[in-house]
Scaffold this motif. Structure first.
Motif, PDB file in Angstrom:
ATOM      1  N   UNK A 132       0.815  -1.211   0.000  1.00 56.83           N
ATOM      2  CA  UNK A 132       0.000   0.000   0.000  1.00 56.83           C
ATOM      3  C   UNK A 132       0.848   1.260   0.000  1.00 56.83           C
ATOM      4  N   UNK A 133       1.950   1.237   0.722  1.00 59.73           N
ATOM      5  CA  UNK A 133       2.802   2.419   0.797  1.00 59.73           C
ATOM      6  C   UNK A 133       3.349   2.785  -0.583  1.00 59.73           C
ATOM      7  N   UNK A 134       3.679   1.774  -1.362  1.00 59.86           N
ATOM      8  CA  UNK A 134       4.278   1.998  -2.671  1.00 59.86           C
ATOM      9  C   UNK A 134       3.256   2.214  -3.784  1.00 59.86           C
ATOM     10  N   UNK A 135       1.949   2.138  -3.487  1.00 63.86           N
ATOM     11  CA  UNK A 135       0.908   2.236  -4.504  1.00 63.86           C
ATOM     12  C   UNK A 135      -0.153   3.258  -4.115  1.00 63.86           C
ATOM     13  N   UNK A 136       0.153   4.531  -4.373  1.00 68.63           N
ATOM     14  CA  UNK A 136      -0.761   5.602  -3.991  1.00 68.63           C
ATOM     15  C   UNK A 136      -2.130   5.445  -4.657  1.00 68.63           C
ATOM     16  N   UNK A 137      -2.150   5.061  -5.931  1.00 64.93           N
ATOM     17  CA  UNK A 137      -3.430   4.911  -6.629  1.00 64.93           C
ATOM     18  C   UNK A 137      -4.263   3.789  -6.001  1.00 64.93           C
ATOM     19  N   UNK A 138      -3.604   2.744  -5.563  1.00 68.54           N
ATOM     20  CA  UNK A 138      -4.314   1.644  -4.891  1.00 68.54           C
ATOM     21  C   UNK A 138      -4.855   2.103  -3.541  1.00 68.54           C
ATOM     22  N   UNK A 139      -4.088   2.905  -2.812  1.00 64.91           N
ATOM     23  CA  UNK A 139      -4.580   3.462  -1.545  1.00 64.91           C
ATOM     24  C   UNK A 139      -5.829   4.298  -1.787  1.00 64.91           C
ATOM     25  N   UNK A 140      -5.770   5.170  -2.788  1.00 64.66           N
ATOM     26  CA  UNK A 140      -6.911   6.041  -3.085  1.00 64.66           C
ATOM     27  C   UNK A 140      -8.137   5.223  -3.485  1.00 64.66           C
ATOM     28  N   UNK A 141      -7.938   4.209  -4.311  1.00 63.21           N
ATOM     29  CA  UNK A 141      -9.051   3.356  -4.735  1.00 63.21           C
ATOM     30  C   UNK A 141      -9.698   2.691  -3.532  1.00 63.21           C
ATOM     31  N   UNK A 142      -8.864   2.160  -2.652  1.00 62.61           N
ATOM     32  CA  UNK A 142      -9.391   1.473  -1.467  1.00 62.61           C
ATOM     33  C   UNK A 142     -10.071   2.453  -0.500  1.00 62.61           C
ATOM     34  N   UNK A 143      -9.565   3.669  -0.411  1.00 64.21           N
ATOM     35  CA  UNK A 143     -10.213   4.688   0.429  1.00 64.21           C
ATOM     36  C   UNK A 143     -11.616   4.973  -0.091  1.00 64.21           C
ATOM     37  N   UNK A 144     -11.742   5.185  -1.413  1.00 63.42           N
ATOM     38  CA  UNK A 144     -13.055   5.478  -2.002  1.00 63.42           C
ATOM     39  C   UNK A 144     -14.028   4.324  -1.792  1.00 63.42           C
TER      40      UNK A 144
END
Length: 183
Positions: A132-144
């Motif tokens: 997750x730390x290395x994948x900002x777009x994945x973090x954002x997707x999971x937040x949404x």
């Protein structure tokens, strides 16, 4: 990942793991409900040993708590047992991506877009944090997605669901009463 965070994680994930040195049962005295001083002494020793920055917060308002969650890039909750998973729900409402245990009720509280770990597997925890730390777009997707999921826990939705149950029970009771009276 910033060097300071890597050092903290490296210290925490050493072979003589912190989790092996403390026991959750020691945290609260089951008879008085008060915090156990010996437990906190042990925690403080580990904090000093591993040179970890820790703040113990008490009497935090709900608004302050939401702000604290929002400051986090990732909320990591490797619990062995949880009654309902309120901290996970709070983090999701605060739009913070969640890594939590695949045990107890936590998958139900975290939904399909939280990241799940085995709380006893340090390598699993480390890999999921790095992912997750290395994948900002994945973090954002999971937040949404997490924010969408957690709406089922808001007050209005819970009230609606409770009312549906009551209405179903009343309808079921009325239909049984009617059947009994007509026979």
């Amino acid at each position: 990942m910033p060097k300071r965070l890597k050092n903290i994680l490296r210290n925490q994930l050493k072979e003589d793991r912190i989790a092996d040195q403390i026991s959750l049962k020691e945290y609260i005295d089951p008879f008085t409900g008060k915090k156990n001083k010996k437990y906190f002494q042990k925690i403080n020793q580990l904090i000093k040993k591993y040179k970890i920055e820790v703040s113990f917060l008490e009497n935090v308002s709900m608004e302050e708590l939401a702000g604290i969650y929002k400051l986090a890039e990732i909320f990591i909750y490797p619990s062995f047992f949880e009654g309902f998973g309120i901290p996970v729900i709070e983090a999701l409402f605060s739009e913070t991506v969640v890594i939590t245990s695949n045990t107890s009720c936590l998958p139900e509280a975290g939904g399909p877009d939280s990241v799940y770990i085995n709380p006893e597997n340090v390598d699993d925890i480390k890999a999921k944090i790095n992912f997750l730390w290395d994948n900002e777009s994945e973090r954002k997707r999971r937040v949404e997605k997490g924010l969408q999921f957690v709406q089922k826990f808001n007050d209005e939705m819970i009230a609606e669901e409770v009312m549906k149950v009551y209405k179903d029970l009343l309808n079921h009771k009325d239909s049984k009463s009617f059947t009994k009276n007509t026979n």
